[in-house]
Write a protein that holds these residues in place. Structure first.
Motif, PDB file in Angstrom:
ATOM      1  N   ALA A  36       0.684  -1.066  -0.246  1.00  0.00           N
ATOM      2  CA  ALA A  36       0.061  -0.116   0.064  1.00  0.00           C
ATOM      3  C   ALA A  36       1.064   1.221  -0.171  1.00  0.00           C
ATOM      4  O   ALA A  36       0.478   2.432  -0.580  1.00  0.00           O
ATOM      5  CB  ALA A  36      -0.785   0.158   1.321  1.00  0.00           C
ATOM      6  N   SER A  37       2.158   1.256   0.692  1.00  0.00           N
ATOM      7  CA  SER A  37       2.849   2.416   0.902  1.00  0.00           C
ATOM      8  C   SER A  37       3.671   2.570  -0.373  1.00  0.00           C
ATOM      9  O   SER A  37       4.583   1.636  -0.686  1.00  0.00           O
ATOM     10  CB  SER A  37       3.610   2.406   2.143  1.00  0.00           C
ATOM     11  OG  SER A  37       2.773   2.409   3.138  1.00  0.00           O
ATOM     12  N   GLN A  38       3.383   3.584  -1.159  1.00  0.00           N
ATOM     13  CA  GLN A  38       4.383   3.899  -2.470  1.00  0.00           C
ATOM     14  C   GLN A  38       5.117   5.296  -1.910  1.00  0.00           C
ATOM     15  O   GLN A  38       5.090   5.793  -1.214  1.00  0.00           O
ATOM     16  CB  GLN A  38       3.649   4.236  -3.506  1.00  0.00           C
ATOM     17  CG  GLN A  38       2.772   2.964  -3.729  1.00  0.00           C
ATOM     18  CD  GLN A  38       3.222   1.586  -4.103  1.00  0.00           C
ATOM     19  OE1 GLN A  38       4.465   1.694  -4.776  1.00  0.00           O
ATOM     20  NE2 GLN A  38       3.065   0.274  -3.724  1.00  0.00           N
ATOM     21  N   ALA A  39       6.344   5.435  -3.137  1.00  0.00           N
ATOM     22  CA  ALA A  39       7.289   6.672  -2.970  1.00  0.00           C
ATOM     23  C   ALA A  39       6.547   7.970  -3.015  1.00  0.00           C
ATOM     24  O   ALA A  39       7.019   8.751  -2.872  1.00  0.00           O
ATOM     25  CB  ALA A  39       8.207   6.493  -3.669  1.00  0.00           C
ATOM     26  N   ASN A  40       5.326   7.775  -3.943  1.00  0.00           N
ATOM     27  CA  ASN A  40       4.825   9.111  -4.068  1.00  0.00           C
ATOM     28  C   ASN A  40       3.416   9.320  -3.112  1.00  0.00           C
ATOM     29  O   ASN A  40       2.724  10.420  -3.451  1.00  0.00           O
ATOM     30  CB  ASN A  40       4.419   9.107  -5.695  1.00  0.00           C
ATOM     31  CG  ASN A  40       3.520   7.967  -6.000  1.00  0.00           C
ATOM     32  OD1 ASN A  40       3.164   7.140  -5.149  1.00  0.00           O
ATOM     33  ND2 ASN A  40       3.141   8.039  -7.178  1.00  0.00           N
ATOM     34  N   SER A  41       3.316   8.421  -2.142  1.00  0.00           N
ATOM     35  CA  SER A  41       1.939   8.600  -1.630  1.00  0.00           C
ATOM     36  C   SER A  41       2.218   8.816  -0.024  1.00  0.00           C
ATOM     37  O   SER A  41       3.295   8.472   0.308  1.00  0.00           O
ATOM     38  CB  SER A  41       1.031   7.206  -1.734  1.00  0.00           C
ATOM     39  OG  SER A  41       1.698   6.270  -0.905  1.00  0.00           O
ATOM     40  N   SER A  42       1.106   9.247   0.712  1.00  0.00           N
ATOM     41  CA  SER A  42       1.391   9.492   2.268  1.00  0.00           C
ATOM     42  C   SER A  42      -0.102   8.706   2.744  1.00  0.00           C
ATOM     43  O   SER A  42      -1.098   9.382   2.510  1.00  0.00           O
ATOM     44  CB  SER A  42       1.486  11.107   2.477  1.00  0.00           C
ATOM     45  OG  SER A  42       1.607  11.078   3.974  1.00  0.00           O
ATOM     46  N   ILE A  43       0.143   7.836   3.495  1.00  0.00           N
ATOM     47  CA  ILE A  43      -0.836   7.160   4.243  1.00  0.00           C
ATOM     48  C   ILE A  43      -0.627   7.221   5.449  1.00  0.00           C
ATOM     49  O   ILE A  43       0.282   7.085   6.179  1.00  0.00           O
ATOM     50  CB  ILE A  43      -0.804   5.753   3.625  1.00  0.00           C
ATOM     51  CG1 ILE A  43      -1.110   5.676   2.111  1.00  0.00           C
ATOM     52  CG2 ILE A  43      -2.051   4.741   4.323  1.00  0.00           C
ATOM     53  CD1 ILE A  43      -0.894   4.309   1.588  1.00  0.00           C
ATOM     54  N   VAL A  44      -1.920   7.306   6.350  1.00  0.00           N
ATOM     55  CA  VAL A  44      -1.982   7.189   7.783  1.00  0.00           C
ATOM     56  C   VAL A  44      -2.668   5.834   8.305  1.00  0.00           C
ATOM     57  O   VAL A  44      -3.807   5.478   7.977  1.00  0.00           O
ATOM     58  CB  VAL A  44      -2.856   8.328   8.521  1.00  0.00           C
ATOM     59  CG1 VAL A  44      -2.717   8.458   9.961  1.00  0.00           C
ATOM     60  CG2 VAL A  44      -2.113   9.793   8.088  1.00  0.00           C
ATOM     61  N   TYR A  45      -1.880   5.053   9.092  1.00  0.00           N
ATOM     62  CA  TYR A  45      -2.369   3.776   9.408  1.00  0.00           C
ATOM     63  C   TYR A  45      -2.622   3.913  10.896  1.00  0.00           C
ATOM     64  O   TYR A  45      -2.035   4.749  11.464  1.00  0.00           O
ATOM     65  CB  TYR A  45      -1.505   2.675   9.157  1.00  0.00           C
ATOM     66  CG  TYR A  45      -0.814   2.428   7.762  1.00  0.00           C
ATOM     67  CD1 TYR A  45      -1.731   1.632   6.768  1.00  0.00           C
ATOM     68  CD2 TYR A  45       0.295   3.157   7.196  1.00  0.00           C
ATOM     69  CE1 TYR A  45      -1.333   1.555   5.363  1.00  0.00           C
ATOM     70  CE2 TYR A  45       0.579   2.931   5.926  1.00  0.00           C
ATOM     71  CZ  TYR A  45      -0.182   2.091   5.109  1.00  0.00           C
ATOM     72  OH  TYR A  45       0.155   1.882   3.900  1.00  0.00           O
TER      73      TYR A  45
END
Length: 704
Positions: free
Chosen positions: A37-46
């Motif tokens: 799910a985590s990619q170099a161009n994304s920001s995710i809050v888990y």
């Protein structure tokens, strides 16, 4: 007692070898999701969600290790600790410092240096204005206005944020910021953290994993809103910030009981204590309480560590391991109830160890008497059912259940209660091991050991000791035949026994009961064919009556110890005869009549007629008056509250046995009696007034 032990530590685990709950399966699933799910161009809050003590910090460690060790790499891990700061500026500095620390590269790495500088520049810009950022939605114009005032001669926020984002993207690195224990934050601090993550930290390639207890966090969000949000609103607010929540699975009941069993075994081994056969049943009876209240590894370990601490001051056998565990469990569930147990002692304990009678403590409406319900009501409503179940298991008689006889050292027994509360052998008590050691020494022939042990003890402590001796001997701790060494031991200890009244009994009276049991045991087992020579000449008559009751009340057909019986009766009669001869100047005591009554009632004793003849001769010869004889059969009564003694009754039947029928009292007495006057003169008047007068004029005898 063993002194080697390992103290439980609340530190999270850092490797799978320390995993006792197979949580690694859950961790593997989380790591797999993060990788995809985590990619170099994304920001995710888990989020990692679980109750207090469920292992969130341990899981964060395992996730970090797994990502760092994964093939292909590409991950940088940093930790952000928001509750370690005390101000908004400190929160921002900690936040951006965490991101900077996750940027890889040496000091001469230009790309890494540029990215770090850009993030530091953002901190310089936004630090003064954090509180102006709204919690959720709207206020865009106010936000723009604020920064137009704050950023004079500075690059715009958007440009600086874009530059920092591009610098991070150039690194082609995925960054995961671990944020633990955000439910520790106060409401204002929580808002600041959410502002930071929502608006200031959404850099590409930087993701966040927040660990918290959802119930606690939602309550904090509600508090931060000033009560304008509900719990449902708080959950929806979190959903806007957190894309992927991961919920820690609960511990299986079988795992809880396996860990509890292993933990108790370790505590028992470390402290030198032991468990008894019934202990497993008692723990199983509160299984539902254990499942509900010890559902995390931390709560389980905390209770087990408390058990170890509470057992440590006691020698093995002084307390029950299961009672200590149940009390620790009660403290864990409701400290308020646990801390009030001492105040409810009178309704919780058995006054006599081993009683099988249920006790009712119901009270009428308006009564001021405390009940178990009053104690249970001190608990939070959500745990009252569990508290009542625990109270019923620890103190069954207090809730109307029949108290199943078990080990004497249970807290339900009055003389053991205080050692559980005070975590030591309290004043007025003696350790079981000490009493047993005295008995063992006496069994081996050192009969003075018991006298030395009880010497100088107050009446309360002596009474406790005698009760323990009775329990140990009756429980066959010393075999079936013990009276032949215990009775001489008690004779040796008699001079050290206190006569100070404690409640309904003096220690001496309890001592007599113990001695009588010891003598009876000896006569049934070892002394069947006769008793050894025992010195009784220096004993007070009441000590003879108290200690030799078994042979004074036994018939002729069971008298292989008849010689000792006659010696006892001779001693009693000699003392009574001397007291009668001394008249009004004799020692004032209320047991002379009882001695004469006991002699007269001794079954199969041929010497009784001789004793009676000697008394009658004394009266006929006027050596002793009829009044004097009668006064010895006047009893007294002692008030427990005041300790004052008063005249109470006249034993006319005992008097009749010893008085000659041909002797009469010359006159009646119907005047007043001073009941508190225990003199022989006043007792004579009391006897005259109370005696039956028959038609023939004889006082105390019916005409034939």
């Amino acid at each position: 007692m063993s002194t080697s032990f390992t103290v439980w530590s609340d530190d999270p685990i850092s490797d799978s070898d320390s995993d006792k709950l197979d949580i690694e399966i859950f961790v593997d699933a989380l790591v797999d999701h993060l990788r995809h799910a985590s990619q170099a161009n994304s920001s995710i809050v888990y989020s990692l969600v679980g109750p207090w003590g469920s292992g969130k910090s341990s899981i964060l460690n395992l996730i970090s290790n797994s990502l760092m060790e994964s093939q292909g790499g590409g991950w940088s891990i940093a930790r952000f600790t928001p509750w370690a700061t005390s101000s908004t500026d400190g929160l921002l500095q900690e936040f951006f410092a965490s991101i900077i620390s996750a940027i890889p590269g040496s000091s001469d790495d230009a790309r890494a240096a540029r990215a770090k500088n850009k993030i530091a520049k953002l901190l310089e810009i936004c630090s003064p204005g954090l509180k102006a950022i709204p919690v959720a939605g709207g206020a865009a114009s106010e936000y723009a206005k604020f920064f137009s005032e704050q950023l004079t001669e500075r690059h715009s926020w958007e440009r600086e944020f874009s530059d920092a984002s591009n610098s991070l993207a150039d690194l082609n690195r995925r960054v995961l910021i671990l944020v633990d224990d955000i439910d520790r934050l106060h409401s204002s601090e929580l808002l600041e953290l959410m502002r930071v993550i929502r608006l200031l930290g959404r850099f590409p390639g930087v993701s966040y994993l927040l660990a918290y207890d959802e119930e606690v966090l939602c309550r904090n969000v509600v508090a931060a809103s000033g009560g304008q949000m509900s719990i449902t609103d708080a959950r929806r607010y979190l959903e806007k910030i957190i894309q992927y929540p991961f919920y820690i699975p609960p511990i299986q009941q079988s795992q809880i009981f396996d860990l509890l069993s292993d933990g108790l075994d370790a505590v028992v081994e470390q402290t030198g204590h032991s468990v008894v056969e019934d202990d497993g049943r008692r723990i199983s009876s509160v299984a539902r309480v254990i499942s509900r209240s010890l559902g995390t590894i931390r709560s389980l370990n905390r209770v087990l560590e408390q058990v170890r601490i509470d057992l440590k001051p006691h020698e093995p056998g002084e307390v029950s391991v299961v009672d200590v565990f149940l009390l620790a469990l009660l403290r864990h569930i409701s400290p308020e109830v646990h801390d009030k147990l001492r105040e409810f002692k009178s309704i919780l304990v058995n006054s006599t160890a081993g009683t099988r009678q249920p006790v009712s403590f119901a009270t009428t409406p308006g009564s001021n008497v405390s009940t178990v319900d009053n104690l249970v009501d001190l608990a939070d409503p959500g745990v009252r059912a569990d508290v009542r179940l625990l109270i019923g298991q620890i103190f069954p008689q207090a809730v109307g259940q029949i108290s199943v006889e078990g080990s004497a050292n249970l807290i339900r027994n009055a003389q053991y209660f205080d050692r559980y509360i005070y975590k030591k052998i309290p004043e007025g008590d003696v350790s079981d091991s000490s009493v047993r050691s005295w008995l063992r020494a006496c069994e081996m022939g050192e009969k003075s050991a018991f006298r030395v042990g009880i010497s100088g003890r107050d009446s309360t402590t002596q009474s406790v000791i005698f009760s323990k001796v009775q329990q140990f001997l009756q429980a066959s701790d010393f075999g079936e035949a013990w009276g032949h060494w215990a009775f001489p031991m008690l004779l040796e200890a008699l001079p050290a026994v206190s006569d100070q009244r404690r409640g309904f009994f003096t220690p001496r009276e309890l001592f007599y009961q113990l001695a009588d049991e010891a003598l009876h045991n000896a006569l049934e087992n070892v002394w069947r064919s006769g008793m050894p020579p025992l010195c009784i000449e220096d004993l007070d008559p009441r000590d003879i009556v108290g200690m030799f009751n078994s042979i004074l009340t036994t018939g002729e057909e069971m008298r292989p110890w008849g010689g000792m019986q006659k010696r006892c009766l001779d001693r009693l009669f000699f003392y009574a005869e001397e007291n009668l001869k001394a008249g009004d100047s004799a020692e004032r005591r209320s047991d002379i009549g009882y001695f004469l009554f006991l002699i007269a009632e001794s079954p199969g004793v041929t010497e009784v007629a001789e004793y009676a003849s000697r008394v009658r001769e004394l009266i006929i010869s006027e050596t002793v008056s009829l009044d004097t004889l009668a006064s010895r059969f006047v009893g007294t009564r002692t008030e427990m509250s005041s300790g004052e003694s008063t005249l109470s009754s006249f034993n006319e039947s005992g008097f009749r046995h010893w008085a000659p029928e041909e002797i009469t009292w010359p006159e009646d007495y119907n005047g007043p009696i001073q009941s508190g006057d225990l003199s022989w003169e006043n007792r004579k008047l009391f006897a005259r007034r109370e005696a039956t007068r028959y038609p023939n004029g004889f006082l105390g005898f019916e005409a034939e």
